[in-house]
Design an enzyme around this catalytic site. Structure first.
Site, PDB file in Angstrom:
ATOM      1  N   SER A  78     -17.989  27.919 -44.870  1.00  0.00           N
ATOM      2  CA  SER A  78     -18.256  27.106 -43.418  1.00  0.00           C
ATOM      3  C   SER A  78     -19.715  26.767 -42.613  1.00  0.00           C
ATOM      4  CB  SER A  78     -16.904  27.703 -42.269  1.00  0.00           C
ATOM      5  OG  SER A  78     -18.199  29.056 -42.458  1.00  0.00           O
ATOM      6  N   ASP A  79     -19.196  25.890 -41.941  1.00  0.00           N
ATOM      7  CA  ASP A  79     -20.651  25.792 -41.207  1.00  0.00           C
ATOM      8  C   ASP A  79     -20.538  26.835 -39.982  1.00  0.00           C
ATOM      9  OD1 ASP A  79     -23.367  24.977 -40.454  1.00  0.00           O
ATOM     10  OD2 ASP A  79     -23.009  23.071 -40.434  1.00  0.00           O
ATOM     11  N   TRP A  80     -21.588  27.026 -40.085  1.00  0.00           N
ATOM     12  CA  TRP A  80     -22.153  28.127 -38.518  1.00  0.00           C
ATOM     13  C   TRP A  80     -21.186  27.793 -37.758  1.00  0.00           C
ATOM     14  CZ3 TRP A  80     -23.353  28.743 -43.069  1.00  0.00           C
ATOM     15  CH2 TRP A  80     -23.610  30.468 -43.533  1.00  0.00           C
ATOM     16  N   GLY A  81     -19.578  29.009 -37.042  1.00  0.00           N
ATOM     17  CA  GLY A  81     -19.080  28.115 -35.817  1.00  0.00           C
ATOM     18  C   GLY A  81     -18.049  26.401 -36.544  1.00  0.00           C
ATOM     19  N   GLY A  82     -18.288  26.563 -37.871  1.00  0.00           N
ATOM     20  CA  GLY A  82     -16.817  25.478 -38.086  1.00  0.00           C
ATOM     21  C   GLY A  82     -15.667  25.822 -38.158  1.00  0.00           C
TER      22      GLY A  82
END
Length: 749
Positions: A261-265
């Site tokens: 995941s992208d950070w916070g995705g």
């Protein structure tokens, strides 16, 4: 300490000679066998534990089994400095200053796959030395709009060029046992509202424009991991998107790596479980929110997932697939005993950065051969502009770097000219006086007390009393320029630079404009200056690379990986009014319809018969190349056969150089709308003055294909085609006609 040491030895290393080594610890065993053996030994809790972060940039291993944790680092053009365990703030190490390589727009502008391999290998060596297992890059999102603040991290507007350049980058990087994490999959084509933009587009645009580079990264580059994007498609976030991750990536493409995941995705446990996410990073926790408990255990793929598994609401079969992917990633990286140790800030890495920089710089205009400048002459050179002195390695978002050093354009020019020339400097304008991002401080004090009128007057006076003016301006990595989480406000240059360039051109006719940016910019003053150079963000060796080109130490060979537009009306996303989308009345979701469809970049320019500032693929040289009449032949080596075209190229100038010959394919008649031409090949040739060589292209049926939504696949229709050979998309020199007849490629009679 003695007790701990004994525990480690008896648990892992001091294996009796008569004992059988577990398969997962045997480095000679097949990776799949090691994965299955390790999986069979893991508890349910251990399986869940490896699917989510344990800190900002690391994920837990399995200590009981001796499987180390996985450490990620930001890229894609340098190794990010260390941060605190739970925070974005710098850890303030004194030994984590890296070599900053040119941004990926510059790498793409080299049009040189061998340099892409060198780049990836050097970057991987730096990551490996710093004990990183996953590099968060490269990025291959398509430049749909020149306003996208993150375009500098990507490889331009064309899917074929990006596909060719990303593969050797990945191979070079992963040769160090460091995983590429290709990003941002997919359709992360602007930064404004990036968390809430829901993209709608045709299947043709998806498969012809926005997916090919990712597909090449997976199937040809063999990428070991891939990062989901923040945005949505089909009202489903791309970090857990059934269509994109399960059906296309893992299904159609056979991707066997891990989706990160992208950070916070990540936004939902059930969607993350079922829709393809394997490793969750950067969700809401700051590591402290739950007091004494480990807040990372409250990630979507942590305790909530474990509870669903224990209650029977989630399938362990799905869990095991995720764990297999993470284990496979571990055995390819941190568990690979044979991977090299790496190296950090070496002279070889500086050399690589300098070479990529100078090979990626693009000479856009050079009237009356103002360039190159003779460094041995006693000329007076005026260097004007904030970007001549501003450090560009700091800022821009997650790719911000703490570089060991950065040679400024001014210092590079002064070094190149030496003491015999006068190289004077005037600032000319104030852009971004700050020099800090996430605790990395450039150390520059660019505060200014003088007014713009005073700065302009000083610059004009210096220009009037100099033999040549080198204006170094453009964009920077401040918010609203080339920066993550924001887009540019306009195509024009900021900080009053257009007016300043006009004033300088009136004071001195010998003016060179060096544009430092990761994006195209408008140039209303283009007709009033003699030379224009596209400088990109060039990293640690910026000043040396730029000086090498301006003084002729290196004959420029870079070609634009993107169109330079006169106005935003020439950009499909803006001409259709579809950027940046429309906010829904009842939610935060912003719907963005890609109404320009497959007509992105030069495809839109061609279809609307427009004249851009500079076309895709454009780039001048200090010499001249003549393209001769091509020789073409048909071969039956494959089922559909191939067309081979050989083009003679001669250097008719007085300077040795390298030319990139480009092949475009035009479908004369199609059942569905197609671009006027599409890039399908390119080759570089190096020639001494007066020398002639040949460039050969082989055209297969694949080069003729387009996506047919009726059959949901790529197809090549029978009919006539043109092979267009040129120096850019706007400079076609030779044409060869051929056809696909009865399923076989043949030359037209």
């Amino acid at each position: 300490m003695k007790k701990i040491t004994t525990l480690i030895l008896t648990g892992l290393l001091a294996i009796p000679s008569f004992a059988k080594v577990p398969v997962y610890l045997d480095p000679t065993a097949d990776i799949e066998a090691r994965v299955e053996d390790a999986l069979s030994r893991m508890t349910l809790e251990e399986k869940v534990k490896v699917l989510h972060a344990q800190s900002k940039f690391s994920a837990a291993g399995v200590p009981r089994l001796g499987i180390p944790e996985l450490w990620t680092t930001d890229g894609p053009h340098g190794i990010r400095p260390e941060v605190m365990w739970d925070e974005w703030d710098q850890a303030r190490w004194t030994n984590d200053s890296c070599i900053a390589f040119p941004a990926l727009t510059c790498l793409a502008a080299t049009w040189d796959p061998s340099l892409a391999y060198t780049y990836g290998k050097a970057l991987g060596e730096e990551a490996r030395y710093r004990k990183k297992d996953i590099l968060l890059g490269p990025g291959v999102n398509i430049m749909r709009t020149p306003l996208n603040g993150r375009n500098f991290e990507y490889m331009g507007e064309d899917p074929y060029l990006a596909s060719i350049m990303v593969v050797p980058y990945i191979q070079g990087l992963q040769s160090n046992g460091v995983a590429a994490c290709v990003k941002h999959f997919a359709l992360n084509n602007h930064e404004v509202n990036r968390h809430t933009t829901n993209v709608s587009l045709s299947d043709r645009a998806l498969h012809e424009i926005y997916l090919p580079a990712f597909k090449a990264a997976v199937q040809k580059g063999g990428a070991w991991s891939l990062m989901g994007a923040y945005n949505l498609i089909g009202d489903q976030h791309l970090c857990h998107n059934d269509r994109m991750l399960m059906k296309i990536l893992k299904g159609d493409w056979g991707f066997d790596g891990a989706v990160v995941s992208d950070w916070g995705g990540t936004h939902d446990t059930d969607e993350a479980i079922e829709n393809g996410l394997d490793l969750e990073f950067g969700s809401w926790t700051d590591g402290l929110s739950n007091g004494a408990s480990n807040a990372y255990d409250y990630y979507y793929l942590a305790n909530p997932y474990l509870e669903r598994l224990k209650s029977g609401q989630a399938s362990e079969e799905v869990l095991n697939d995720k764990v297999r992917r993470v284990l496979r990633l571990a055995f390819r990286t941190t568990m690979d005993r044979n991977r090299p140790f790496g190296s950090f800030c070496s002279p070889e890495h500086s050399t690589a950065a300098r070479e990529v920089g100078r090979k990626g710089i693009v000479l856009l205009k050079n009237d009356r051969k103002l360039l190159p400048l003779d460094p041995k002459s006693n000329i007076k050179v005026a260097v004007i502009g904030e970007n001549a002195i501003k450090m560009m390695t700091v800022g821009g978002g997650s790719s911000s770097l703490k570089a060991l050093y950065e040679i400024s354009p001014l210092d590079g020019l002064r070094e190149a000219f030496g003491p015999q020339a006068v190289v004077a400097y005037a600032r000319g304008y104030v852009g971004d006086p700050t020099g800090e991002y996430n605790g990395v401080v450039s150390g520059q004090d660019l505060t200014e007390t003088r007014s713009q009128a005073e700065l302009t007057a000083e610059a004009v006076a210096l220009a009037r009393n100099s033999d040549v003016v080198i204006f170094v301006g453009g964009l920077n990595k401040a918010s609203g320029q080339d920066c993550e989480d924001s887009d540019r406000a306009s195509l024009g240059l900021p900080y009053g630079q257009d007016e300043l360039i006009e004033a300088l051109a009136a004071a001195n006719k010998n003016i060179v404009v060096v544009n430092i940016s990761g994006n195209p910019v408008a140039m209303p003053w283009l007709g009033k200056v003699r030379s224009v150079v596209q400088g990109w963000y060039l990293g640690s060796e910026a000043g040396h690379s730029l000086a090498d080109v301006l003084t002729g130490k290196c004959n420029p060979s870079g070609k634009l990986p993107c169109t330079f537009y006169a106005t935003l009306d020439q950009v499909g996303a803006h001409a259709t009014g579809s950027y940046p989308g429309v906010k829904r009345a009842d939610s935060d979701i912003v719907d963005c319809n890609y109404d320009e469809d497959i007509f992105v970049g030069y495809r839109w320019i061609d279809s609307h018969k427009q004249a851009p500032l500079f076309p895709f693929g454009h780039g001048l040289s200090y010499t001249t190349y003549k393209y001769g009449k091509p020789k073409a032949s048909a071969s039956a080596m494959t089922d559909a056969g191939t067309i081979t075209i050989t083009v003679p190229v001669k250097n008719i100038g007085s300077v040795a150089g390298s030319e990139t010959v480009q092949l475009y394919i035009s479908d004369i008649k199609s059942s569905l709308p197609r671009p006027e031409k599409e890039l399908k090949g390119f080759e570089q040739i190096q020639l001494q003055p007066g020398a002639e060589g040949e460039v050969t292209f082989t055209i297969s049926k694949e080069a003729l294909e387009f996506y047919n939504p009726g059959v949901e696949s790529m197809v090549a229709e029978p009919g006539k085609f043109k092979a267009l050979i040129g120096a850019s998309s706007g400079d076609i020199r030779q044409i060869v006609e051929f056809e696909l007849r009865d399923g076989t490629l043949a030359l037209c009679e």
